[in-house]
Design a protein around this motif. Sequence first.
Motif, mmCIF file in Angstrom:
data_model
loop_
_atom_site.group_PDB
_atom_site.id
_atom_site.type_symbol
_atom_site.label_atom_id
_atom_site.label_comp_id
_atom_site.label_asym_id
_atom_site.label_seq_id
_atom_site.Cartn_x
_atom_site.Cartn_y
_atom_site.Cartn_z
ATOM 1 N N ASN A 1 -0.406 8.640 8.029
ATOM 2 C CA ASN A 1 -0.129 8.447 6.830
ATOM 3 C C ASN A 1 -1.426 7.606 6.342
ATOM 4 O O ASN A 1 -1.754 6.476 7.238
ATOM 5 N N ARG A 2 -1.551 7.549 5.490
ATOM 6 C CA ARG A 2 -2.465 7.029 4.492
ATOM 7 C C ARG A 2 -3.569 5.541 4.985
ATOM 8 O O ARG A 2 -3.444 4.846 4.921
ATOM 9 N N ALA A 3 -1.586 5.514 4.393
ATOM 10 C CA ALA A 3 -1.370 3.885 4.039
ATOM 11 C C ALA A 3 -0.503 3.112 5.260
ATOM 12 O O ALA A 3 -1.977 2.148 5.294
ATOM 13 N N GLU A 4 -0.502 3.451 5.924
ATOM 14 C CA GLU A 4 0.105 3.022 7.449
ATOM 15 C C GLU A 4 -0.967 3.136 8.857
ATOM 16 O O GLU A 4 -1.155 2.267 8.898
ATOM 17 N N LEU B 1 0.871 -0.937 -0.229
ATOM 18 C CA LEU B 1 -0.208 -0.239 -0.123
ATOM 19 C C LEU B 1 0.939 1.602 0.003
ATOM 20 O O LEU B 1 1.816 1.589 0.710
ATOM 21 N N LEU B 2 1.099 2.299 -0.833
ATOM 22 C CA LEU B 2 1.958 3.726 -1.434
ATOM 23 C C LEU B 2 1.081 4.025 -1.402
ATOM 24 O O LEU B 2 0.023 5.053 -2.430
ATOM 25 N N ASP B 3 1.071 5.264 -0.455
ATOM 26 C CA ASP B 3 0.673 6.986 -0.166
ATOM 27 C C ASP B 3 1.032 7.751 0.405
ATOM 28 O O ASP B 3 1.750 6.704 2.151
ATOM 29 N N HIS B 4 1.551 8.846 0.204
ATOM 30 C CA HIS B 4 2.367 9.820 1.336
ATOM 31 C C HIS B 4 1.413 10.935 1.306
ATOM 32 O O HIS B 4 1.971 11.619 2.542
ATOM 33 N N VAL C 1 0.884 -7.771 3.770
ATOM 34 C CA VAL C 1 0.422 -6.357 3.334
ATOM 35 C C VAL C 1 2.088 -5.720 3.866
ATOM 36 O O VAL C 1 2.133 -5.714 4.979
ATOM 37 N N LYS C 2 1.952 -5.086 3.388
ATOM 38 C CA LYS C 2 3.298 -3.580 4.137
ATOM 39 C C LYS C 2 2.595 -2.171 3.405
ATOM 40 O O LYS C 2 1.646 -1.735 2.779
ATOM 41 N N ALA C 3 2.862 -1.922 4.167
ATOM 42 C CA ALA C 3 2.545 0.144 3.794
ATOM 43 C C ALA C 3 4.150 0.969 3.681
ATOM 44 O O ALA C 3 4.712 0.739 4.714
ATOM 45 N N ASP C 4 3.881 1.850 2.285
ATOM 46 C CA ASP C 4 5.003 2.707 2.289
ATOM 47 C C ASP C 4 4.699 3.716 2.212
ATOM 48 O O ASP C 4 3.692 4.395 1.303
ATOM 49 N N PRO C 5 4.910 4.534 3.204
ATOM 50 C CA PRO C 5 4.447 5.911 3.401
ATOM 51 C C PRO C 5 5.141 7.035 2.112
ATOM 52 O O PRO C 5 4.699 8.149 1.969
ATOM 53 N N GLU C 6 5.816 7.004 1.288
ATOM 54 C CA GLU C 6 6.761 7.429 0.873
ATOM 55 C C GLU C 6 5.462 8.242 -0.905
ATOM 56 O O GLU C 6 4.971 7.424 -1.286
ATOM 57 N N SER C 7 6.549 9.181 -1.051
ATOM 58 C CA SER C 7 4.895 9.358 -2.889
ATOM 59 C C SER C 7 6.155 8.507 -3.437
ATOM 60 O O SER C 7 6.773 8.434 -4.201
#
Length: 349
Positions: free
Chosen positions: A91-94, A66-69, A109-115
């Motif tokens: 952060n929306r993904a986290e 899940l990627l969302d900054h 399932v992983k969360a990535d807070p980068e753009s």
Amino acid sequence: MVEKDESSPGGISEEEAAQYDRQIRLWGLEAQKRLRASRVLLVGLRGLGAEVAKNLILAGVRGLTLLDHQQVSPEDSRAQFLIPAGSLGRNRAEASLERAQSLNPMVEVKADPESVESKPHEFFTQFDAVCLTCCSRESMVRINQICHKNGVKFFTGDVFGYHGYMFADLGQHEFVEEKPKVAKVSTGVEDGPEAKRARLEPAETTMVKKQQLQFCPLREALAVQWRGEAAAAALRRTAPDYFLLQVLLQFRSEAGRDPCPRRVPEDSQRLLRLRREVLEALGVGAQLLPEHFHSFCFSEMAPVCAVVGGVLGQEVVKALSQRDPPHNNFFFFDGVRGQGMVECLGPPK
């Protein structure tokens, strides 16, 4: 996280066989094994992204990133069910990770807070499928080009008020389809009741491998020429939502955001201006979209997210499992009319 037993029959553990029993019966063990081996990148965790995440996790992909900054905003509470209360500013993904993981512990399932803008070319090639939401037209085209060149299945979609869409570029795609077996009828009873029953009620089915489908990139699908006699005939068969999408993507490029319910007067005027400019540049009349079209383009409607997210998730599953014919290449949903439309748009084949 449940550990997977790679040595079990068919490469599926007992826990997985029990978890995915219904869908294995629906689309078969081989399709489930392909799905289970797939890693997917999902960009954008608003309402539509939450629906797609839910569908892919329950289907049983191997891994979902899940990627969302962006940070959680009050508007996310309207359609984003993975974010718990009290998450404003996170952060929306986290914020979505815990509920997403709880849907199926067998999926990583992983969360990535980068753009997504900061990600290099190599980042996208590690996935079997990439699904974008909430992205600019420029980002979608850039990432689609990377995926197209590297054999990564590409999807994108969005919801704007009562309207939603999805687009797929699967490159060269093969799939199998279940077909009823042709019943053999004994000599001399071709027209009898038994023959009719055999033709109408086939007892067995067989898997038929289809020829490759060729998909075009998003850049080409959005750059269709609408001038000339041949284009005029195609125009009559094309959903108005294709042109609405062009207007809304231009709005996103100009404003850096989508139409906002807190800025209805300002954004309505911008949408009306873009309707004229974009449609004239495409070579079609502004009358393709009614004067009041902008009234239905604000915020994310939860029911529309559910419909479009269901179709988008289903198409990702079909592509990864190589089971059943995919949509080639657009799906549009008009919530005002309650209609869904599949369109194949791009350069002549």
